[in-house]
Design a protein around this motif. Structure first.
Motif, mmCIF file in Angstrom:
data_model
loop_
_atom_site.group_PDB
_atom_site.id
_atom_site.type_symbol
_atom_site.label_atom_id
_atom_site.label_comp_id
_atom_site.label_asym_id
_atom_site.label_seq_id
_atom_site.Cartn_x
_atom_site.Cartn_y
_atom_site.Cartn_z
ATOM 1 N N PHE A 1 0.814 -1.212 0.000
ATOM 2 C CA PHE A 1 0.000 0.000 0.000
ATOM 3 C C PHE A 1 0.852 1.270 0.000
ATOM 4 O O PHE A 1 0.414 2.302 -0.503
ATOM 5 N N ALA A 2 2.055 1.198 0.521
ATOM 6 C CA ALA A 2 2.963 2.341 0.389
ATOM 7 C C ALA A 2 3.260 2.570 -1.093
ATOM 8 O O ALA A 2 3.325 3.714 -1.554
ATOM 9 N N GLY A 3 3.395 1.490 -1.843
ATOM 10 C CA GLY A 3 3.571 1.611 -3.292
ATOM 11 C C GLY A 3 2.353 2.219 -3.966
ATOM 12 O O GLY A 3 2.479 3.025 -4.897
ATOM 13 N N HIS A 4 1.161 1.862 -3.504
ATOM 14 C CA HIS A 4 -0.073 2.438 -4.060
ATOM 15 C C HIS A 4 -0.151 3.941 -3.783
ATOM 16 O O HIS A 4 -0.571 4.717 -4.649
ATOM 17 N N VAL A 5 0.242 4.344 -2.584
ATOM 18 C CA VAL A 5 0.236 5.775 -2.244
ATOM 19 C C VAL A 5 1.216 6.514 -3.146
ATOM 20 O O VAL A 5 0.906 7.586 -3.680
ATOM 21 N N THR A 6 2.386 5.944 -3.339
ATOM 22 C CA THR A 6 3.377 6.556 -4.229
ATOM 23 C C THR A 6 2.807 6.712 -5.638
ATOM 24 O O THR A 6 2.983 7.760 -6.274
ATOM 25 N N ALA A 7 2.115 5.696 -6.124
ATOM 26 C CA ALA A 7 1.515 5.768 -7.464
ATOM 27 C C ALA A 7 0.465 6.873 -7.539
ATOM 28 O O ALA A 7 0.379 7.585 -8.548
ATOM 29 N N CYS A 8 -0.328 7.034 -6.488
ATOM 30 C CA CYS A 8 -1.336 8.101 -6.473
ATOM 31 C C CYS A 8 -0.685 9.478 -6.524
ATOM 32 O O CYS A 8 -1.197 10.382 -7.191
ATOM 33 N N ALA B 1 -7.834 9.927 -4.885
ATOM 34 C CA ALA B 1 -7.285 8.581 -4.681
ATOM 35 C C ALA B 1 -6.174 8.611 -3.640
ATOM 36 O O ALA B 1 -6.059 7.695 -2.816
ATOM 37 N N LEU B 2 -5.364 9.657 -3.654
ATOM 38 C CA LEU B 2 -4.288 9.781 -2.677
ATOM 39 C C LEU B 2 -4.841 9.837 -1.259
ATOM 40 O O LEU B 2 -4.360 9.125 -0.376
ATOM 41 N N ALA B 3 -5.856 10.657 -1.032
ATOM 42 C CA ALA B 3 -6.435 10.773 0.311
ATOM 43 C C ALA B 3 -6.994 9.431 0.784
ATOM 44 O O ALA B 3 -6.765 9.019 1.925
ATOM 45 N N ALA B 4 -7.706 8.740 -0.103
ATOM 46 C CA ALA B 4 -8.298 7.452 0.268
ATOM 47 C C ALA B 4 -7.223 6.390 0.510
ATOM 48 O O ALA B 4 -7.289 5.626 1.478
ATOM 49 N N THR B 5 -6.232 6.360 -0.350
ATOM 50 C CA THR B 5 -5.182 5.346 -0.241
ATOM 51 C C THR B 5 -4.288 5.619 0.961
ATOM 52 O O THR B 5 -3.869 4.686 1.648
#
Length: 123
Positions: A81-88, A96-100
């Protein structure tokens, strides 16, 4: 009014912890794990603060560093999920950033709690 309880289920990689113990020895592994847990907590807090302040470049660096740290101590879901936040951040999607980020923080809190609960049993 209905409130939704948002809880995250995590599964820590105990094999990763066992590998640390076999590579470093019990005392050194415990030291590494404790320092890593402290770093995870500090970086999650820093990421949240950076988001509130709009410092996305700092937030990105902080969240990216969580990937290696959390993966090292068996927190694979947190690393993912840290990777997902970076992608956002990279995609420039503030919703998407706030939710992730919110989900990353929930996962982080759950991982830290689980790790402290099993730390003495695993090492």
């Amino acid at each position: 009014m209905t409130l939704l309880k948002q809880a995250e289920t995590v599964r820590l990689d105990c094999d990763r912890l066992d590998m640390l113990v076999s590579q470093l020895g019990e005392a050194a592994a415990e030291n590494v794990i404790c320092r890593a847990l402290e770093e995870v907590a500090v970086r999650l807090s820093h990421a949240e603060r950076c988001h509130r302040e709009g410092r996305l470049a700092d937030m990105r660096r902080t969240v990216r560093s969580l990937i290696a740290i959390s993966d090292q101590i068996g927190m694979g879901k947190l690393a993912r999920f840290a990777g997902h936040v970076t992608a956002c951040i990279d995609e420039g999607d503030p919703v998407a950033l706030a939710a992730t980020l919110a989900r990353l923080l929930r996962i982080g809190e759950t991982c830290l709690g689980e790790m402290w609960d099993i730390r003495d049993l695993s090492i």
